[in-house]
Enzyme design. Structure first.
Site: not given
Length: 378
Positions: A308, A326
């Site tokens: 992301h 992430c």
């Protein structure tokens, strides 16, 4: 002496006359030569699966008429073969129903032979359903597994697995594995060839799930494998590399999980793109953040890993790893990658201090082929 000869000659002649006057042996009438077998009906068969093949055959003759009638008053649709020697039901039967055969066949001797017999189908304790993915008409990535999720745990996994089949437009080696009592997946041994057309049949109607539970209906889906896109995520490189059809098409500066904290590692393993959302609210109470908005989020694990945007972490991108697991990209690069991703694309993470443990959703490629096939029920 001469007279004796005359006597015996007359006696022999008389015996010959007696023998010649004996009545001929009566001819026993022969029965019809045709033999009809309509099944299953031997002895009034019971507990028949409604999805079992239902056929009738005639030897030394041909069918004139065949009818299979259910106790509910409906006739089963069927078809006599062009040569007239067999009949095949062309629709499934119903649960908990009695069926009776009638009709006739004409033997090669011209005599009629009746079609008869009866049987009944199984009466389930209850029926249950399932869902299958990918959905019909979907295009997916080369690591996408086929998933069949059942509405309740399956006791007889072998019987249910035998009802599942996969057909491909090109030869593909693959296998079913049970990842839970209520979920079976099929994945290829290697990534799918790009462009493969896939059909999945789950012939669950009539399948015994165990404990008197049967499938309530069949499932079918047809989907396509898209282009071959692979993400190479080497955490030590601080880059996210995208390869498409064997060629590198992008290399994005990235930041992975913090190396000094095992709880924040981006673990090694082959992940699968599971979902894409333009805005994801991130929450991790252990590390003190709640509903933190991040754009262009591509989920790769239900453990919490995404690819992301994190523009606020721009200084780390391409230089060092400090995320909570992430894969962080700039806003522009995250959008470009987001637009290129398909559900089912593989993301190969290497160079981390830990491996991702199997057990979270879509962990199919975290298992070796030997581990995978060991989970088959047949």
């Amino acid at each position: 002496m001469r007279g004796a000869k005359v006597f015996w000659g007359a006696l022999a002649a008389g015996l010959a006359m007696v023998a010649g006057c004996a009545a001929p042996e009566a001819e026993v009438p022969r029965g019809p030569v045709a033999q009809v077998r309509a099944g299953p009906s031997a002895g009034g068969a019971a507990e028949v699966s409604p999805s079992a093949p239902i056929t009738a055959e005639v030897v030394r003759g041909r069918f004139d008429l065949v009818t299979l009638m259910g106790s509910d008053g409906s006739a089963v649709t069927g078809q006599i073969a062009p040569d007239g020697r067999s009949w095949q039901a062309t629709e499934p039967l119903a649960y908990d129903t009695s069926y009776t055969w009638s009709g006739q066949a004409i033997g090669s001797d011209g005599k009629l032979v009746p079609v008869g017999g009866a049987f009944s189908t199984v009466a389930p304790k209850r029926t249950t359903g399932a869902t299958v993915s990918p959905t019909d008409g979907q295009q997916v990535g080369i690591a996408m597994p086929i998933s069949v999720k059942f509405d309740e745990p399956v006791q007889d996994k072998a019987a249910v697995q035998r009802a599942l089949s996969v057909e491909t437009s090109v030869p593909v080696e693959g296998a079913w594995a049970w990842l839970a009592d209520d979920e079976a997946h099929w994945r290829p041994r290697e990534y799918w060839p790009a462009g493969t057309q896939v059909q999945v049949h789950a012939r669950l109607f009539g399948a015994h799930f165990g404990g008197g539970v049967y499938g309530e209906g069949d499932l079918r889906t047809e989907f396509e494998i898209g282009r071959a896109q692979i993400v190479k995520a080497d955490v030590d490189s601080h880059q996210l590399v995208v390869e498409r059809d064997g060629e590198q098409v992008a290399s994005y500066p990235a930041s992975y999980g913090l190396a000094s904290d095992p709880g924040r590692h981006t673990g090694n393993g082959t992940y699968v793109v599971m979902a894409r959302v333009p805005l994801q609210l991130m929450t991790n109470p252990k590390y003190g953040y709640f509903d933190l908005p991040k754009k262009w989020a591509v989920r790769i694990s239900n453990h919490g890993e995404f690819i992301h945007e994190n523009q606020a972490n721009a200084a780390a991108l391409g230089s060092y790893n400090n995320s909570h697991g992430c894969i962080n990209l700039s806003a522009a690069n995250a959008k470009e990658y987001y637009d290129s991703a398909l559900i089912g694309d593989p993301v190969e993470v290497t160079g981390s201090g830990t491996d991702m443990e199997p057990g979270y959703a879509m962990y199919d490629w975290l298992l070796s082929w030997e581990e995978w096939t060991a989970k088959s029920a047949v």
